[in-house]
Each structure stands twice: as structure tokens, then as C-alpha cells.
Design a protein around this motif. Sequence first.
Motif, PDB file in Angstrom:
ATOM      1  N   PRO A  64       0.830  -1.208   0.000  1.00  0.00           N
ATOM      2  CA  PRO A  64       0.000   0.000   0.000  1.00  0.00           C
ATOM      3  C   PRO A  64       0.868   1.262   0.000  1.00  0.00           C
ATOM      4  N   LEU A  65       0.370   2.340  -0.594  1.00  0.00           N
ATOM      5  CA  LEU A  65       1.125   3.593  -0.691  1.00  0.00           C
ATOM      6  C   LEU A  65       1.746   4.050   0.635  1.00  0.00           C
ATOM      7  N   PRO A  66       1.008   4.050   1.733  1.00  0.00           N
ATOM      8  CA  PRO A  66       1.635   4.548   2.982  1.00  0.00           C
ATOM      9  C   PRO A  66       2.547   3.528   3.658  1.00  0.00           C
ATOM     10  N   GLY A  67       2.661   2.312   3.108  1.00  0.00           N
ATOM     11  CA  GLY A  67       3.449   1.258   3.750  1.00  0.00           C
ATOM     12  C   GLY A  67       2.515   0.186   4.300  1.00  0.00           C
ATOM     13  N   ILE A  68       3.051  -1.010   4.532  1.00  0.00           N
ATOM     14  CA  ILE A  68       2.178  -2.089   5.031  1.00  0.00           C
ATOM     15  C   ILE A  68       1.743  -1.767   6.466  1.00  0.00           C
ATOM     16  N   ILE A  75       6.200   1.299  13.592  1.00  0.00           N
ATOM     17  CA  ILE A  75       6.813   2.633  13.668  1.00  0.00           C
ATOM     18  C   ILE A  75       6.137   3.442  14.784  1.00  0.00           C
ATOM     19  N   ALA A  76       4.809   3.379  14.816  1.00  0.00           N
ATOM     20  CA  ALA A  76       4.069   4.118  15.854  1.00  0.00           C
ATOM     21  C   ALA A  76       4.423   3.577  17.243  1.00  0.00           C
ATOM     22  N   ALA A  77       4.490   2.251  17.383  1.00  0.00           N
ATOM     23  CA  ALA A  77       4.808   1.654  18.689  1.00  0.00           C
ATOM     24  C   ALA A  77       6.226   2.027  19.127  1.00  0.00           C
ATOM     25  N   HIS A  78       7.152   2.065  18.175  1.00  0.00           N
ATOM     26  CA  HIS A  78       8.536   2.433  18.470  1.00  0.00           C
ATOM     27  C   HIS A  78       8.619   3.890  18.955  1.00  0.00           C
ATOM     28  N   GLU A  79       7.878   4.771  18.327  1.00  0.00           N
ATOM     29  CA  GLU A  79       7.905   6.183  18.754  1.00  0.00           C
ATOM     30  C   GLU A  79       7.306   6.350  20.137  1.00  0.00           C
ATOM     31  N   GLN A  80       6.294   5.548  20.431  1.00  0.00           N
ATOM     32  CA  GLN A  80       5.675   5.590  21.754  1.00  0.00           C
ATOM     33  C   GLN A  80       6.662   5.050  22.793  1.00  0.00           C
ATOM     34  N   ARG A  81       7.281   3.914  22.467  1.00  0.00           N
ATOM     35  CA  ARG A  81       8.173   3.249  23.417  1.00  0.00           C
ATOM     36  C   ARG A  81       9.393   4.105  23.750  1.00  0.00           C
ATOM     37  N   PHE A  82      10.021   4.686  22.735  1.00  0.00           N
ATOM     38  CA  PHE A  82      11.272   5.399  22.999  1.00  0.00           C
ATOM     39  C   PHE A  82      11.089   6.881  23.277  1.00  0.00           C
ATOM     40  N   TRP A  83      10.091   7.505  22.662  1.00  0.00           N
ATOM     41  CA  TRP A  83       9.997   8.961  22.755  1.00  0.00           C
ATOM     42  C   TRP A  83       8.676   9.451  23.322  1.00  0.00           C
ATOM     43  N   GLY A  84       7.790   8.517  23.671  1.00  0.00           N
ATOM     44  CA  GLY A  84       6.518   8.929  24.260  1.00  0.00           C
ATOM     45  C   GLY A  84       5.610   9.682  23.296  1.00  0.00           C
ATOM     46  N   LEU A  85       5.859   9.519  22.000  1.00  0.00           N
ATOM     47  CA  LEU A  85       5.012  10.195  21.005  1.00  0.00           C
ATOM     48  C   LEU A  85       3.936   9.225  20.540  1.00  0.00           C
ATOM     49  N   SER A  86       2.675   9.641  20.618  1.00  0.00           N
ATOM     50  CA  SER A  86       1.640   8.728  20.139  1.00  0.00           C
ATOM     51  C   SER A  86       1.226   9.140  18.726  1.00  0.00           C
ATOM     52  N   ARG A  87       1.148   8.150  17.854  1.00  0.00           N
ATOM     53  CA  ARG A  87       0.841   8.392  16.442  1.00  0.00           C
ATOM     54  C   ARG A  87      -0.275   7.465  16.011  1.00  0.00           C
ATOM     55  N   ASP A  88      -1.152   7.964  15.160  1.00  0.00           N
ATOM     56  CA  ASP A  88      -2.152   7.108  14.545  1.00  0.00           C
ATOM     57  C   ASP A  88      -1.494   6.442  13.332  1.00  0.00           C
ATOM     58  N   PRO A  89      -1.330   5.115  13.379  1.00  0.00           N
ATOM     59  CA  PRO A  89      -0.607   4.447  12.289  1.00  0.00           C
ATOM     60  C   PRO A  89      -1.275   4.627  10.922  1.00  0.00           C
ATOM     61  N   ASP A  90      -2.545   4.974  10.906  1.00  0.00           N
ATOM     62  CA  ASP A  90      -3.242   5.102   9.625  1.00  0.00           C
ATOM     63  C   ASP A  90      -3.136   6.490   9.000  1.00  0.00           C
ATOM     64  N   SER A  91      -2.958   7.515   9.813  1.00  0.00           N
ATOM     65  CA  SER A  91      -2.930   8.857   9.216  1.00  0.00           C
ATOM     66  C   SER A  91      -1.678   9.651   9.552  1.00  0.00           C
ATOM     67  N   GLU A  92      -0.867   9.155  10.482  1.00  0.00           N
ATOM     68  CA  GLU A  92       0.284   9.957  10.926  1.00  0.00           C
ATOM     69  C   GLU A  92       1.638   9.287  10.657  1.00  0.00           C
ATOM     70  N   VAL A  93       1.633   8.273   9.803  1.00  0.00           N
ATOM     71  CA  VAL A  93       2.866   7.548   9.487  1.00  0.00           C
ATOM     72  C   VAL A  93       2.881   7.252   7.985  1.00  0.00           C
ATOM     73  N   VAL A  94       4.010   7.539   7.331  1.00  0.00           N
ATOM     74  CA  VAL A  94       4.169   7.098   5.945  1.00  0.00           C
ATOM     75  C   VAL A  94       5.561   6.484   5.780  1.00  0.00           C
ATOM     76  N   VAL A  95       5.605   5.345   5.093  1.00  0.00           N
ATOM     77  CA  VAL A  95       6.869   4.657   4.830  1.00  0.00           C
ATOM     78  C   VAL A  95       7.430   5.208   3.511  1.00  0.00           C
ATOM     79  N   ALA A 249       8.275   8.855   7.675  1.00  0.00           N
ATOM     80  CA  ALA A 249       8.013  10.178   8.239  1.00  0.00           C
ATOM     81  C   ALA A 249       6.778  10.053   9.102  1.00  0.00           C
ATOM     82  N   THR A 250       6.822  10.734  10.257  1.00  0.00           N
ATOM     83  CA  THR A 250       5.665  10.745  11.156  1.00  0.00           C
ATOM     84  C   THR A 250       5.369  12.182  11.537  1.00  0.00           C
ATOM     85  N   GLY A 251       4.122  12.454  11.831  1.00  0.00           N
ATOM     86  CA  GLY A 251       3.755  13.820  12.209  1.00  0.00           C
ATOM     87  C   GLY A 251       2.257  13.983  12.136  1.00  0.00           C
ATOM     88  N   PRO A 252       1.798  15.225  12.300  1.00  0.00           N
ATOM     89  CA  PRO A 252       0.361  15.474  12.195  1.00  0.00           C
ATOM     90  C   PRO A 252      -0.155  15.063  10.814  1.00  0.00           C
TER      91      PRO A 252
END
Length: 388
Positions: A64-68, A75-95, A249-252
Motif C-alpha cells: 500500500p502507498l503509505p506502507g504495510i 513505527i508508531a509503537a517504536h515512537e511511543q516506546r522510545f519517545w513517548g510520542l503517540s501516532r495514529d498508524p493510519d494517518s500519521e505515518v508514511v513509509v 516520516a511521522t507527524g500530524p
Amino acid sequence: MSSREPLVERMRPFGTTIFSEMSALAARTGAINLGQGFPDTDGPPEMLAAAVQALSSGANQYPPLPGIPALRHAIAAHEQRFWGLSRDPDSEVVVTAGATEAIAAAVLALCEPGDEVVCFEPYYDSYAASITLAGAVRRPVTLRPGPDGRYGFDEAELRAAFGPRTRLVLLNTPHNPTGKVFTAEELALIAALCQEHDTWAVTDEVYEHLVFDGVHTPMATLPGMRERTLRISSAGKTFSCTGWKVGWATGPAPLVSAVQRVKQFLTFVNASPLQPAVAVALALPESYFTGLTAGLRANRDRLVAGLTAAGFDVLAPEGTYFVTADIRPLGGTDGVAFCRELPGRCGVVAVPTQVFYDHQEAGRHLIRFAFCKRPEVIDEAADRLKAL
Ligand SMILES: *Cc1c(COP(=O)(O)O)cnc(C)c1O
């Protein structure tokens, strides 16, 4: 044959990279190549096994375009685990195809022609080219070695780099080639300027796990910065697989969506069988990440000791794969000339960092060595450098 010059004018200043020249020199002379920053050992076996498994079980068509989903969730779990950043894997992450594509897509997506990008020189070589491709203008702020042997910048110079056309700050921390890890105070100053001038921050954090002294702080964790920061990272450095080119890339959501809009016409997608493998790697236990850092810290210490013994003034890095050294105590004045002669003098290849500056005189006397190599390779290089 037409006499027309095929390459567009704005790309003509970008010749073949210094890495090609220095790697060719290493191959021709049999020198130890501490020029280009790639590891000489493989990444975690679980990751490699997962790639083999995916390759032989049908994961070979367009993802899929944004990544599997498995990778976006990892990626979202890794950002939460190491940096305390919560991301919605469907709209805030692109591979992306490496951090390099994420950087190019971000600059192309966010900058109108004539917009300005504040960045710190010396910079990773794709920055200048991406900014130029977008028709944007770079406003470099120079990192200079201070009396404490660490790189810093002048606050007034940073403030002066911001103006009405500033669209974004492109920040790399931990920083290649200097090995600098931006401090909390420095990040707070940059964050304040981003807010004052209503600009985006695009952060290149590919060395997020390679910090030896101090701590890495993602810009997105600073007050008021989550909404305006696009965070970029990659598997290449963290999992010793620089040839895989799996980045993200992750972000809003609006920022990620802008990047995705451009990215779909650059590569669309990439690395189908490698994506599930990187998902496995991102979920490895803490011990993998601390082991990686410990190994590279020991390598850094070996190389810093070797370079110091050889007579260089060494600027000890706080992070990354790299150490920079001042050649003046050894009678050098120009890093390019020094690096061209180095393989002949002692069988080691380094790269001059002046090519990563707009103000080249600021880096004329500095060269960069990579220590992401096996300890015995570093010891051998240190031994050879004694001949200087
Ligand atoms: C290696 C590197 C990259 C490139 O990452 P890829 O994932 O290989 O594209 C980007 N930025 C910096 C600072 C790097 O050192």
C-alpha cells in the motif's frame, strides 16, 4: 548529437558526490575506507530471517502507498516506546524509500519556489539538492567547533536566518557529519523561532539510537512542536541495513498527507519484502538498541584515541557514525587535498567535510572518519594513521 546541455541549470553545481571519488580511491589503492558511513556487519538476524521469509512467501508486489500496516504500527509503537510520542498508524505515518526520499518529498511538498529553508551546515549532501530541486533557497547557519571541542552555533546567526519567506527548518540531530547532538537549550531556541515565524520543522533523526553522551530529544516532544514537526527516520543506521532504503516520516496528519502526495509520484512504494522485516526489527527488545549503542561507543573511543595519537585535533562526537578531525596540527590546510593524499601516505580513506558547507572556508581544515566498522578494522586504521 545535440550541443544542448542536458542537465537543468539549477542542478549543475551538484557534481558526483565526494563519496564516489573517495570510495573509488579506496578501491584503487586498497586503503581502509573510513569515508562512507556504512557498517561492515549485518543487522539483527531476526530481521534478516523475516526478510527471507517474506521474500519466499509472496510479499513481492506493490505494498500500500503509505506502507504495510504491520510496519506503520511498528513505527508508531517504536515512537511511543522510545519517545513517548503517540501516532495514529493510519494517518500519521508514511513509509518512504529511505530517509532520503522522505526529506526530498517533504521539501518538495512544503516549499513554494523562493521559499527559504533554514538548515545547519555542514549538512547531509541531499539537503542542498532537495532544496534546489524544489526551487527553494537554503539559509545555512554554520556549526563551528568551540573551545570545549564541541560544535555550536551563534544565536544571532540563527535568528538572522529566519525571515518572512522561511517555510521550514531542516534539522538533523544527532548530526552528520559533526556527530553533534543538539542540546535541550538549542532545541528550545529553534522551537521558539519556528513558533514565532510560524514555520514547519522537518527533523532528520536517522541516528536517534546512536547517542553516546547526553540524550537525544526529538523536536516533536517540545511544547508546541508536535503540531508543526515532521519527524523522519530510517532503518538503515539503526539496523545496519543502509542498502535497504526503508525510511519513514511521522507527524500530524496534514503534514504526512502532504508528503505522501509527493512521494506517490517519486517512487510510489518500495521494498515490499523488507517492510515486514523492519517491523520485526523495530519491536526488538531494549537490549538490541543498547547493544548497538555500546558497540558503536566503544568504536568511537577507539578511533578517537587513534586519531589523537596520530596527531589530529579530534572533535569527539556525541553521536552518529562519525568523528571529525582538524588537520592543521599535521600541517594540513585543505581537507580535499589532504584526503586525496591520505591513502598514499598511510592507506586510510576519509572525506573532507568542506564539501558539506555553503561557506566552505568554515570547514576547509576538517575531515570526517566513520567508525561504523568492526573493531579490528578501526584498530588497523589507527595503526596505519600513526605513520603520519
Ligand atoms: C544516512 C543518512 C540519511 C539517509 O538515510 P536513508 O534511509 O539511507 O535514505 C539521511 N540523513 C542523514 C543525516 C544520514 O546520515
